[in-house]
Design a protein around this motif. Sequence first.
Motif, PDB file in Angstrom:
ATOM      1  N   GLN A 186      29.134  35.103 -51.742  1.00 36.04           N
ATOM      2  CA  GLN A 186      28.195  34.683 -50.563  1.00 36.04           C
ATOM      3  C   GLN A 186      28.886  35.045 -49.305  1.00 36.04           C
ATOM      4  O   GLN A 186      28.597  35.560 -48.611  1.00 36.04           O
ATOM      5  N   VAL A 187      30.425  34.557 -49.327  1.00 36.63           N
ATOM      6  CA  VAL A 187      31.230  34.875 -48.294  1.00 36.63           C
ATOM      7  C   VAL A 187      31.307  36.526 -47.992  1.00 36.63           C
ATOM      8  O   VAL A 187      31.409  36.923 -46.864  1.00 36.63           O
ATOM      9  N   LEU A 188      31.873  37.053 -49.136  1.00 32.46           N
ATOM     10  CA  LEU A 188      31.587  38.497 -49.049  1.00 32.46           C
ATOM     11  C   LEU A 188      30.446  39.166 -48.688  1.00 32.46           C
ATOM     12  O   LEU A 188      30.440  40.119 -47.636  1.00 32.46           O
ATOM     13  N   PHE A 189      29.331  38.752 -49.078  1.00 33.06           N
ATOM     14  CA  PHE A 189      28.209  39.314 -48.477  1.00 33.06           C
ATOM     15  C   PHE A 189      27.899  39.350 -47.123  1.00 33.06           C
ATOM     16  O   PHE A 189      27.398  40.071 -46.522  1.00 33.06           O
ATOM     17  N   HIS A 190      28.084  37.845 -46.545  1.00 34.90           N
ATOM     18  CA  HIS A 190      27.885  37.820 -45.180  1.00 34.90           C
ATOM     19  C   HIS A 190      28.711  38.570 -44.375  1.00 34.90           C
ATOM     20  O   HIS A 190      28.362  39.129 -43.211  1.00 34.90           O
ATOM     21  N   ASN A 191      30.086  38.743 -44.916  1.00 39.19           N
ATOM     22  CA  ASN A 191      31.045  39.729 -44.037  1.00 39.19           C
ATOM     23  C   ASN A 191      30.523  41.038 -44.244  1.00 39.19           C
ATOM     24  O   ASN A 191      30.585  41.933 -43.282  1.00 39.19           O
ATOM     25  N   MET A 192      29.913  41.472 -45.345  1.00 38.24           N
ATOM     26  CA  MET A 192      29.433  42.792 -45.261  1.00 38.24           C
ATOM     27  C   MET A 192      28.183  42.940 -44.403  1.00 38.24           C
ATOM     28  O   MET A 192      28.065  44.030 -43.891  1.00 38.24           O
ATOM     29  N   ILE A 193      27.345  42.002 -44.043  1.00 41.91           N
ATOM     30  CA  ILE A 193      26.298  42.018 -43.221  1.00 41.91           C
ATOM     31  C   ILE A 193      27.090  42.241 -41.631  1.00 41.91           C
ATOM     32  O   ILE A 193      26.576  42.906 -40.998  1.00 41.91           O
ATOM     33  N   SER A 242      28.395  36.311 -35.779  1.00 38.58           N
ATOM     34  CA  SER A 242      28.487  36.390 -37.049  1.00 38.58           C
ATOM     35  C   SER A 242      27.380  35.721 -37.814  1.00 38.58           C
ATOM     36  O   SER A 242      26.693  34.913 -37.164  1.00 38.58           O
ATOM     37  N   CYS A 243      27.114  35.996 -38.958  1.00 40.57           N
ATOM     38  CA  CYS A 243      25.989  35.606 -39.543  1.00 40.57           C
ATOM     39  C   CYS A 243      26.153  34.645 -40.917  1.00 40.57           C
ATOM     40  O   CYS A 243      25.651  34.071 -41.811  1.00 40.57           O
ATOM     41  N   ARG A 244      27.617  34.175 -40.672  1.00 35.07           N
ATOM     42  CA  ARG A 244      28.382  33.210 -41.772  1.00 35.07           C
ATOM     43  C   ARG A 244      27.740  32.080 -41.828  1.00 35.07           C
ATOM     44  O   ARG A 244      27.410  31.484 -40.838  1.00 35.07           O
ATOM     45  N   ARG A 245      27.552  31.425 -43.079  1.00 38.52           N
ATOM     46  CA  ARG A 245      27.126  30.140 -43.256  1.00 38.52           C
ATOM     47  C   ARG A 245      28.087  29.400 -44.003  1.00 38.52           C
ATOM     48  O   ARG A 245      28.765  29.996 -44.874  1.00 38.52           O
ATOM     49  N   MET A 246      27.916  27.937 -44.107  1.00 38.37           N
ATOM     50  CA  MET A 246      28.970  27.276 -44.911  1.00 38.37           C
ATOM     51  C   MET A 246      28.436  27.437 -46.417  1.00 38.37           C
ATOM     52  O   MET A 246      27.312  27.277 -46.863  1.00 38.37           O
ATOM     53  N   THR A 247      29.487  27.657 -47.131  1.00 36.11           N
ATOM     54  CA  THR A 247      29.154  27.941 -48.650  1.00 36.11           C
ATOM     55  C   THR A 247      30.583  27.723 -49.497  1.00 36.11           C
ATOM     56  O   THR A 247      31.606  28.088 -48.966  1.00 36.11           O
ATOM     57  N   HIS A 248      30.257  27.200 -50.616  1.00 34.07           N
ATOM     58  CA  HIS A 248      31.442  27.441 -51.648  1.00 34.07           C
ATOM     59  C   HIS A 248      31.505  28.282 -52.645  1.00 34.07           C
ATOM     60  O   HIS A 248      32.319  28.327 -53.630  1.00 34.07           O
TER      61      HIS A 248
END
Length: 298
Positions: free
Chosen positions: A235-242, A225-231
């Motif tokens: 951005q969380v949805l965008f990481h999931n799309m990638i 996964s390319c997920r990163r810590m964010t609040h």
Amino acid sequence: MRPSRHREDKLAPIRSLWEKWTHRLPMLCNPGEDVCVDEQLVPFRGRCKFRQYIPSKPAKYGLKIWVTADVETSYAWKCQIYTGKAAGSAAEVGQGKRVVLEMTEGLQGITVTCDHFFTSYALVQELLKRKVALVGTIRRNKPELPSKLLQVRQRAALSSLFGFTKNTTAVSYIPKRGRNVLLLSSKHRDPAVTEEEKRKPVIIADYNHCKGAVHNLDKVLGSYSCRRMTHRWPQVLFHNMIDVSAFMHLCFLLLWIPPGSKPSPSGGGFSWRSWGDLWCLQKSCGESIHLVHRLLLP
């Protein structure tokens, strides 16, 4: 326009990008004979109006996405974010039925597998009008179930009891004393039982084979996964799309790798430029490519 859109649309910060992305998913691949409709929970514990709590999921808190996935490849054919009920409105009745009908719109001649949250007799009848079959577990409080299928006492372990209508089959299976597993199917028309030791009905065997498409997708996305810590939930949805897009690319790449060859950025063997060749073929043919190979993941 964002302040005005925020008042009417909870998904306003990422709505435009999300719709462009989900619009292309069904254009790139036709699913096989079996698809699975289930929920995906994208982990997130920050502030969000439509954050969900699902205790059965490993992450517990996150953003819920309805997903229609191909059983053989776990390809995400359609995705839909659940943003909760509108402010001041009553709780939605028949949400599971609505979700399955929307998530399978445009499909014919397939079998949909889903769990007890979605399954109902009314849903089966609506899907049959679209030439779509359904196999799924069903809750025991559904009024359409006959009382004999709900009785557990005095029934032996590993026994099965079937009920039939004109176009639907219901089965009650006792895996052990005191437990009752109920399923509904419009695909099976006979009381067939497997020959294994537990003598499970064929309906249950088919359900077990097809139910894990979305769970397998979650497993793969969690491993790489390319997920990163964010609040920030957009951005969380965008990481999931990638992540989902990368897995979709892997599906196409493995489909086009010649047997016995290994991927290499350059030189001998398979060339990564075959990905570009795939897009050229897709554009010239003007139609979607059907993935027919089972995807084997490490």
